[in-house]
Scaffold this motif. Structure first.
Motif, PDB file in Angstrom:
ATOM      1  N   PRO A 154       0.788  -1.232   0.000  1.00 47.83           N
ATOM      2  CA  PRO A 154       0.000   0.000   0.000  1.00 47.83           C
ATOM      3  C   PRO A 154       0.819   1.281   0.000  1.00 47.83           C
ATOM      4  O   PRO A 154       0.255   2.365  -0.122  1.00 47.83           O
ATOM      5  CB  PRO A 154      -0.812  -0.114   1.303  1.00 47.83           C
ATOM      6  N   GLU A 155       2.150   1.227   0.146  1.00 46.70           N
ATOM      7  CA  GLU A 155       2.939   2.440   0.287  1.00 46.70           C
ATOM      8  C   GLU A 155       3.014   3.237  -1.008  1.00 46.70           C
ATOM      9  O   GLU A 155       3.397   2.720  -2.038  1.00 46.70           O
ATOM     10  CB  GLU A 155       4.365   2.105   0.723  1.00 46.70           C
ATOM     11  N   ILE A 156       2.665   4.519  -0.942  1.00 47.03           N
ATOM     12  CA  ILE A 156       2.873   5.386  -2.094  1.00 47.03           C
ATOM     13  C   ILE A 156       3.539   6.689  -1.688  1.00 47.03           C
ATOM     14  O   ILE A 156       3.728   7.574  -2.499  1.00 47.03           O
ATOM     15  CB  ILE A 156       1.540   5.700  -2.811  1.00 47.03           C
ATOM     16  N   HIS A 157       3.900   6.774  -0.392  1.00 47.29           N
ATOM     17  CA  HIS A 157       4.629   7.950   0.080  1.00 47.29           C
ATOM     18  C   HIS A 157       5.989   7.958  -0.615  1.00 47.29           C
ATOM     19  O   HIS A 157       6.767   7.014  -0.515  1.00 47.29           O
ATOM     20  CB  HIS A 157       4.788   7.857   1.597  1.00 47.29           C
TER      21      HIS A 157
ATOM     22  N   ASP B 153       0.453   3.299   4.652  1.00 46.92           N
ATOM     23  CA  ASP B 153       1.099   4.301   3.807  1.00 46.92           C
ATOM     24  C   ASP B 153       0.177   4.695   2.674  1.00 46.92           C
ATOM     25  O   ASP B 153      -0.107   3.904   1.786  1.00 46.92           O
ATOM     26  CB  ASP B 153       2.392   3.738   3.226  1.00 46.92           C
ATOM     27  N   GLN B 154      -0.280   5.897   2.670  1.00 45.85           N
ATOM     28  CA  GLN B 154      -1.203   6.370   1.659  1.00 45.85           C
ATOM     29  C   GLN B 154      -1.340   7.879   1.778  1.00 45.85           C
ATOM     30  O   GLN B 154      -0.858   8.485   2.718  1.00 45.85           O
ATOM     31  CB  GLN B 154      -2.582   5.711   1.844  1.00 45.85           C
ATOM     32  N   ARG B 155      -2.000   8.485   0.809  1.00 49.68           N
ATOM     33  CA  ARG B 155      -2.339   9.893   0.897  1.00 49.68           C
ATOM     34  C   ARG B 155      -3.856   9.983   0.959  1.00 49.68           C
ATOM     35  O   ARG B 155      -4.551   9.197   0.342  1.00 49.68           O
ATOM     36  CB  ARG B 155      -1.823  10.669  -0.334  1.00 49.68           C
TER      37      ARG B 155
ATOM     38  N   ALA C 285     -17.354   6.252  -0.064  1.00 45.75           N
ATOM     39  CA  ALA C 285     -17.749   6.044  -1.455  1.00 45.75           C
ATOM     40  C   ALA C 285     -16.653   5.308  -2.216  1.00 45.75           C
ATOM     41  O   ALA C 285     -16.923   4.387  -3.009  1.00 45.75           O
ATOM     42  CB  ALA C 285     -18.070   7.376  -2.122  1.00 45.75           C
ATOM     43  N   ALA C 286     -15.396   5.699  -1.993  1.00 49.71           N
ATOM     44  CA  ALA C 286     -14.274   5.038  -2.657  1.00 49.71           C
ATOM     45  C   ALA C 286     -14.148   3.589  -2.198  1.00 49.71           C
ATOM     46  O   ALA C 286     -13.836   2.695  -2.990  1.00 49.71           O
ATOM     47  CB  ALA C 286     -12.984   5.800  -2.387  1.00 49.71           C
TER      48      ALA C 286
ATOM     49  N   GLY D 150      -1.672  -7.670  -5.609  1.00 49.36           N
ATOM     50  CA  GLY D 150      -3.026  -7.827  -5.111  1.00 49.36           C
ATOM     51  C   GLY D 150      -3.489  -6.802  -4.106  1.00 49.36           C
ATOM     52  O   GLY D 150      -4.560  -6.950  -3.512  1.00 49.36           O
ATOM     53  N   TYR D 151      -2.705  -5.728  -3.888  1.00 47.32           N
ATOM     54  CA  TYR D 151      -3.100  -4.685  -2.948  1.00 47.32           C
ATOM     55  C   TYR D 151      -3.423  -3.396  -3.698  1.00 47.32           C
ATOM     56  O   TYR D 151      -2.632  -2.953  -4.524  1.00 47.32           O
ATOM     57  CB  TYR D 151      -1.988  -4.402  -1.927  1.00 47.32           C
ATOM     58  N   ASP D 152      -4.569  -2.821  -3.409  1.00 50.19           N
ATOM     59  CA  ASP D 152      -4.964  -1.547  -4.006  1.00 50.19           C
ATOM     60  C   ASP D 152      -5.141  -0.507  -2.908  1.00 50.19           C
ATOM     61  O   ASP D 152      -5.507  -0.829  -1.776  1.00 50.19           O
ATOM     62  CB  ASP D 152      -6.280  -1.676  -4.792  1.00 50.19           C
ATOM     63  N   ILE D 153      -4.900   0.753  -3.250  1.00 51.93           N
ATOM     64  CA  ILE D 153      -5.048   1.850  -2.298  1.00 51.93           C
ATOM     65  C   ILE D 153      -6.478   2.379  -2.337  1.00 51.93           C
ATOM     66  O   ILE D 153      -7.021   2.663  -3.397  1.00 51.93           O
ATOM     67  CB  ILE D 153      -4.076   2.996  -2.635  1.00 51.93           C
ATOM     68  N   VAL D 154      -7.078   2.521  -1.165  1.00 51.50           N
ATOM     69  CA  VAL D 154      -8.395   3.152  -1.039  1.00 51.50           C
ATOM     70  C   VAL D 154      -8.212   4.396  -0.171  1.00 51.50           C
ATOM     71  O   VAL D 154      -7.672   4.295   0.936  1.00 51.50           O
ATOM     72  CB  VAL D 154      -9.418   2.203  -0.396  1.00 51.50           C
TER      73      VAL D 154
END
Length: 286
Positions: free
Chosen positions: A113-116, A194-196, A138-139, A128-132
């Motif tokens: 999940p890390e996108i930082h 880890d996400q925004r 709603a997302a 197989g992991y997506d960021i929500v």
């Protein structure tokens, strides 16, 4: 209310606990779930080098007994209300939308999940992991349209990101969506995902006049944070160093956030002493 999910009376399918479970005496972590989940693991299917450590189990049990017998959760809620109000009074508050960043990167399952940008050095990433987006029901429901989605990982309060709290009703909505789409929800009380995301300001997250050094305050119980607007080269780190010199320890994160996590045994007199130190320290930068 010992857990963040208790504030909305939400029960995750799986709850991961760590850090403070032993009261700082011994390294302890735990995974909580009902029989429906846990009994799917048959004898011999799962092993752990330190799992079931009798000393850790005894320490964790004793720490929980102290937490209950001495009503430390109730003390945290009462003093936390006082602390947050005092922090909010450091500026004139007004609502605004903030973009924050998290930081959970302990296990391979957590790395995907890390996108930082600062943490993209970690890998390899698992498929197989997506960021929500955090705090966006709603997302989340849109993601559940994929029949192959098996679970949703989240931390109710984003600690490493600066004690970011979701809107009222978000955790309850997550529980309802997971039940509706027959999807497991894993509530992690150890590190952040880890996400925004976007965090909509409400009564717990308010912004002050742009001239003030403290631009926001938020928290639940004694787990609080203030956002510092850098001025004349002074950032959260510098404020924390000044707080240390004045007798108060606090942790900076993401350059502009100061986390305040006093012990649950804090007294009201000690709390007001801490508040006085914070005010005196901030005034010294003016």
């Amino acid at each position: 209310r010992m857990l963040a999910v208790d504030h909305e009376e939400v029960k995750p399918d799986i709850l991961v606990l760590g850090k403070a479970l032993s009261g700082g005496v011994y390294p302890v972590s735990a995974v909580l779930a009902d029989d429906e989940v846990m009994m799917r693991i048959k004898p011999g299917e799962h092993g752990s080098t330190y799992g079931g450590n009798p000393v850790a189990a005894a320490v964790g049990t004793a720490a929980l007994k102290v937490l209950i017998d001495e009503k430390l959760a109730e003390n945290s809620a009462r003093l936390g209300d006082i602390l947050l109000k005092e922090l909010e009074h450091l500026g004139h508050m007004q609502g605004i939308e903030l973009e924050m960043r998290g930081g959970w990167s302990q296990r391979l399952q957590s790395i995907e999940p890390e996108i930082h940008d600062e943490l993209n050095r970690f890998g390899p990433k698992m498929p197989g992991y997506d960021i929500v987006p955090y705090n966006d029901l709603a997302a989340l429901e849109a993601a559940f349209q994929d029949p192959h989605v098996a679970g949703f990982m989240m931390e109710p309060i984003q600690g490493e990101a600066g004690v970011v709290i979701p809107d009222d009703g978000y955790l309850r909505g997550v529980r309802q969506l997971c039940t509706k789409y027959n999807t497991r929800v894993d509530s992690c009380v150890c590190r952040d995902l880890d996400q925004r995301w976007k965090y909509n300001a409400d009564s717990r997250s308010m912004l002050c006049d742009t001239k003030a050094m403290v631009t926001s305050a938020r928290g639940r119980g004694l787990f609080n944070a203030v956002v510092i607007k850098p001025q004349h080269g002074i950032e959260a780190w510098d404020v924390c160093m000044a707080l240390k010199d004045n007798g108060l320890l606090a942790k900076p994160t993401h350059g502009d956030i100061i986390r305040l996590a006093p012990p649950l045994v804090l007294t009201e007199d000690q709390l007001h002493e801490c508040i006085s130190i914070i005010k005196h320290t901030l005034e010294s930068f003016e």
